[in-house]
Enzyme design. Structure first.
Site, PDB file in Angstrom:
ATOM      1  CE  LYS A 211      50.488  29.406  46.899  1.00 19.57           C
ATOM      2  NZ  LYS A 211      49.322  29.308  47.790  1.00 19.57           N
ATOM      3  CD  GLU A 287      44.437  36.862  33.150  1.00 15.81           C
ATOM      4  OE1 GLU A 287      43.846  37.946  33.338  1.00 15.81           O
ATOM      5  OE2 GLU A 287      44.613  36.376  32.016  1.00 15.81           O
ATOM      6  CB  CYS A 321      39.183  39.201  39.099  1.00 11.38           C
ATOM      7  SG  CYS A 321      38.656  38.021  37.893  1.00 11.38           S
ATOM      8  CD  GLU A 419      40.725  43.886  43.162  1.00 14.96           C
ATOM      9  OE1 GLU A 419      41.923  43.828  43.503  1.00 14.96           O
ATOM     10  OE2 GLU A 419      40.232  43.115  42.324  1.00 14.96           O
TER      11      GLU A 419
HETATM   12  P1  TAP Z   1      47.281  37.297  46.263  1.00 19.41           P
HETATM   13  O1  TAP Z   1      47.482  37.655  47.687  1.00 19.41           O
HETATM   14  O2  TAP Z   1      48.085  37.971  45.244  1.00 19.41           O
HETATM   15  O3  TAP Z   1      47.486  35.714  46.185  1.00 19.41           O
HETATM   16  C1  TAP Z   1      47.344  34.983  44.998  1.00 19.41           C
HETATM   17  C2  TAP Z   1      48.157  33.731  45.087  1.00 19.41           C
HETATM   18  O4  TAP Z   1      49.547  34.073  45.151  1.00 19.41           O
HETATM   19  C3  TAP Z   1      47.889  32.902  46.348  1.00 19.41           C
HETATM   20  O5  TAP Z   1      47.984  31.542  46.021  1.00 19.41           O
HETATM   21  C4  TAP Z   1      49.022  33.331  47.254  1.00 19.41           C
HETATM   22  O6  TAP Z   1      49.331  32.433  48.279  1.00 19.41           O
HETATM   23  C5  TAP Z   1      50.147  33.431  46.246  1.00 19.41           C
HETATM   24  N1  TAP Z   1      51.304  34.198  46.708  1.00 19.41           N
HETATM   25  C6  TAP Z   1      51.384  35.147  47.675  1.00 19.41           C
HETATM   26  N2  TAP Z   1      52.662  35.586  47.804  1.00 19.41           N
HETATM   27  C7  TAP Z   1      53.401  34.918  46.910  1.00 19.41           C
HETATM   28  C8  TAP Z   1      54.785  34.929  46.551  1.00 19.41           C
HETATM   29  N3  TAP Z   1      55.686  35.729  47.162  1.00 19.41           N
HETATM   30  N4  TAP Z   1      55.216  34.095  45.578  1.00 19.41           N
HETATM   31  C9  TAP Z   1      54.345  33.288  44.948  1.00 19.41           C
HETATM   32  N5  TAP Z   1      53.032  33.217  45.246  1.00 19.41           N
HETATM   33  C10 TAP Z   1      52.559  34.040  46.206  1.00 19.41           C
HETATM   34  O7  TAP Z   1      45.786  37.501  45.829  1.00 19.41           O
HETATM   35  P2  TAP Z   1      44.492  36.993  46.574  1.00 19.41           P
HETATM   36  O8  TAP Z   1      44.272  37.875  47.752  1.00 19.41           O
HETATM   37  O9  TAP Z   1      44.535  35.537  46.788  1.00 19.41           O
HETATM   38  O10 TAP Z   1      43.370  37.224  45.461  1.00 19.41           O
HETATM   39  C11 TAP Z   1      42.756  38.425  45.312  1.00 19.41           C
HETATM   40  C12 TAP Z   1      43.335  39.169  44.130  1.00 19.41           C
HETATM   41  O11 TAP Z   1      43.322  38.366  42.959  1.00 19.41           O
HETATM   42  C13 TAP Z   1      42.517  40.385  43.776  1.00 19.41           C
HETATM   43  O12 TAP Z   1      43.337  41.482  43.530  1.00 19.41           O
HETATM   44  C14 TAP Z   1      41.798  39.974  42.489  1.00 19.41           C
HETATM   45  O13 TAP Z   1      41.426  41.008  41.659  1.00 19.41           O
HETATM   46  C15 TAP Z   1      42.798  39.095  41.865  1.00 19.41           C
HETATM   47  N6  TAP Z   1      42.148  38.207  40.901  1.00 19.41           N
HETATM   48  C16 TAP Z   1      42.341  38.462  39.598  1.00 19.41           C
HETATM   49  C17 TAP Z   1      41.743  37.662  38.658  1.00 19.41           C
HETATM   50  C18 TAP Z   1      41.967  37.955  37.217  1.00 19.41           C
HETATM   51  S1  TAP Z   1      41.518  36.839  36.179  1.00 19.41           S
HETATM   52  N7  TAP Z   1      42.537  39.039  36.815  1.00 19.41           N
HETATM   53  C19 TAP Z   1      40.944  36.587  39.058  1.00 19.41           C
HETATM   54  C20 TAP Z   1      40.762  36.363  40.402  1.00 19.41           C
HETATM   55  C21 TAP Z   1      41.392  37.185  41.327  1.00 19.41           C
HETATM   56  P3  TAP Z   1      48.527  32.523  49.680  1.00 19.41           P
HETATM   57  O14 TAP Z   1      47.355  31.673  49.493  1.00 19.41           O
HETATM   58  O15 TAP Z   1      49.459  31.998  50.702  1.00 19.41           O
HETATM   59  O16 TAP Z   1      48.183  33.964  49.927  1.00 19.41           O
END
Ligand code: TAP
Length: 517
Positions: A211, A287, A321, A419
């Protein structure tokens, strides 16, 4: 039939192979690219059970690019059933070496389509095209090639155990795939996050469904098309754009999913871990977020420190990230460092990410853009000094955020602890004669994803590497990741590595066999 064809010919199907899917034609970058807009389940593009769609917005001009099918829990179940059947059926007939060949076929197809993929990534996520080509797509291709090489090298051990005399025993381990894996990824590097996870997962012999983030699923759908052309049997790879709260949650809750690979925020990671436990105790790797410290000592190579210091924050418009969430600059060079950063920022080209001269594109989507404005407002309210940016880029449509610099930041401030995930440099000073306090400050965060240090003194650098609580340490460079090197965080940045041999273990289980003779 694709499987039969692969097994018979040992090769991928041709590019001309007709696949039926609904698509829209993206006209950009002097190209016309057909991009599928349906869910990809069991080797076919299909509509969502609910008929709901997601509106995909171009962050450069805030216009809707297209609508794509939005997966429901029922769709997730169909994909899981398909992946389950494939895991116990067609996928088992494929030998590890053939699996590696399929992955190489896919990597070759991605390479042949890299301009298309990078164009889609750029339009969908706002990534600067040149970076999308090199990193988003380039490193994705490398990940598929790297993990393809592991397929026929996954092996166990023979272990000398105590036999019950006079008999002998042979004890050995087998590394086996886990089964159906669910992958959930964020929006910052859509194709690369998919590839980092999926290449390891598939190399280990699993089947999967992914997803992708709801804001930018287009490269994942184009990728799905390529998997068919590469010859992957139906059900092995399924791609379901949808909402996290709905489709994502259904993946985490599903009882036939045995492993969940997640990249995203720490709060959602915690929530998902609970769902994994409650549903069927599925294994998960997380991650998560970061607030990575970057230390710049006065004895550094200043040109290098400025160049890498800039990219530690502004690379991929800060949607990175491992971005340095906090810079600690030694007091003796603090003002000079800031002067040089500001000089470089004033000449940074901001604009259309498809333009080859652009260095800084729009933020990924509106909610994120609004959060960055709020982040800066809090910084100002708390008394940090905003020396550059902190606002929308004037006169530009789209989610263009001016690269920003805050100084006089103290450790207790919100902007020093949380962050931003955006192009916001947060600078604090330190006294070079008190490294103990510096290390305490650098480690005073619940995150532990990455870190960096600039100094010409190897002793100082290695001392930092010893004492910092972070999964990645960069010395005299930043952002240098490689598909062969393990990547992942400590503390609340999660656990379980992506990339390198360690990533394979996330998608394998060990069976111990003992034979008496
Ligand atoms: P999230 O809001 O956590 O979303 C990540 C993924 O999870 C999206 O596909 C999201 O869907 C999905 N999701 C949301 N609620 C969920 C639930 N209840 N059950 C299952 N899946 C769910 O993060 P983001 O805003 O997309 O990304 C930013 C964050 O990712 C930052 O904190 C960043 O640091 C972190 N990040 C970490 C890394 C590593 S390698 N550590 C790499 C990249 C990013 P939706 O698309 O619908 O929101």
């Amino acid at each position: 039939s694709l499987l039969v064809r692969f097994l018979r010919q040992g090769s991928a199907c041709s590019d001309d192979q007709q696949l039926n899917f609904q698509a829209f034609t993206l006209k950009a970058n002097k190209r016309e690219i057909r991009v599928p807009t349906q869910l990809f389940i069991n080797g076919e593009f299909v509509d969502s059970d609910s008929q709901r769609t997601l509106e995909i917005v171009n962050p450069t001009n805030e216009e809707v690019i297209c609508k794509v099918a939005c997966a429901s829990a029922t769709d997730v179940d169909k994909a899981v059933q398909a992946a389950h059947s494939a895991f116990y059926g067609s996928w088992r007939q494929i030998t590890p070496r053939q699996r590696g060949q399929l992955m190489l076929n896919l990597a070759d197809l991605m390479e042949r389509n890299k301009e298309e993929l990078a164009t889609i990534e750029s339009v969908d996520s706002g990534a600067v095209y040149t970076l999308a080509l090199k990193t988003h797509v380039g490193m994705s291709i490398e990940a598929w090639r790297y993990f393809a090489g592991w397929c026929d090298k996954i092996q166990g051990n023979t272990i000398p155990v105590n036999p019950a005399r006079p008999n002998n025993v042979l004890t050995f381990t087998r590394k086996e795939p886990i089964g159906v894996c669910g992958l959930i990824t964020p929006w910052n590097y859509p194709l690369m996050m998919l590839s980092w996870k999926m290449a390891a997962c598939i190399a280990a012999g699993n089947t999967c469904l992914i997803k992708p983030a709801q804001t930018c699923p287009l490269t994942a759908l184009k990728f799905a098309e390529l998997t068919v052309r590469a010859g992957f049997p139906p059900g092995v790879i399924n791609v379901l754009p949808g909402k996290g709260s709905d489709a994502g949650q259904a993946v985490a809750d599903h009882e036939l999913v045995r492993k969940l690979g997640f990249t995203g925020s720490t709060p959602i990671g915690k929530h998902i871990m609970k769902s994994c436990a409650d549903s069927n105790l599925k294994k998960c790797s997380l991650e998560l977020g970061g607030k990575s410290p970057l230390i710049i000592f006065a004895d550094c190579d200043m040109d290098k420190a400025v160049r890498h210091g800039m990219s530690s924050v502004f690379f991929n418009k800060g949607e990175n990230c491992i971005a340095a969430g906090r810079l600690f600059v030694e007091d003796r060079i603090h003002d000079e460092f800031i002067r040089r950063v500001l000089k470089d920022l004033r000449t940074m080209t901001i604009g259309d990410p498809l333009d080859r001269s652009t260095a800084h594109g729009p933020q990924n989507h509106k909610a994120h853009f609004d959060k960055l404005l709020e982040f800066c407002r809090r910084g100002v309210d708390e008394g940090a000094k905003l020396v550059y940016g902190g606002c929308r880029v004037p006169h530009l449509k789209g989610y263009f955020f001016t690269p920003t610099v805050f100084t006089n930041v103290t450790d207790d401030m919100f902007i020093a602890q949380e962050e931003s995930f955006g192009p916001i440099m947060i600078i604090s000073k330190f006294n070079g004669s008190d490294v103990d306090s510096l290390m305490q400050r650098a480690n005073r965060t619940e995150y532990g994803l990455a870190s960096g240090v600039f100094t010409k003194d190897i002793g100082k650098a290695l001392n930092f590497a010893d004492r910092i609580e972070a999964g990645t340490v960069f010395v005299n460079l930043y952002n240098k990741t490689d598909v062969a090197a393990p990547f992942g965080g400590f503390k609340q940045s999660g656990y379980g590595k992506d990339l390198g041999q360690e990533a394979l273990n996330e998608y394998l289980k060990t069976k111990c066999v003992t034979v008496e003779y």
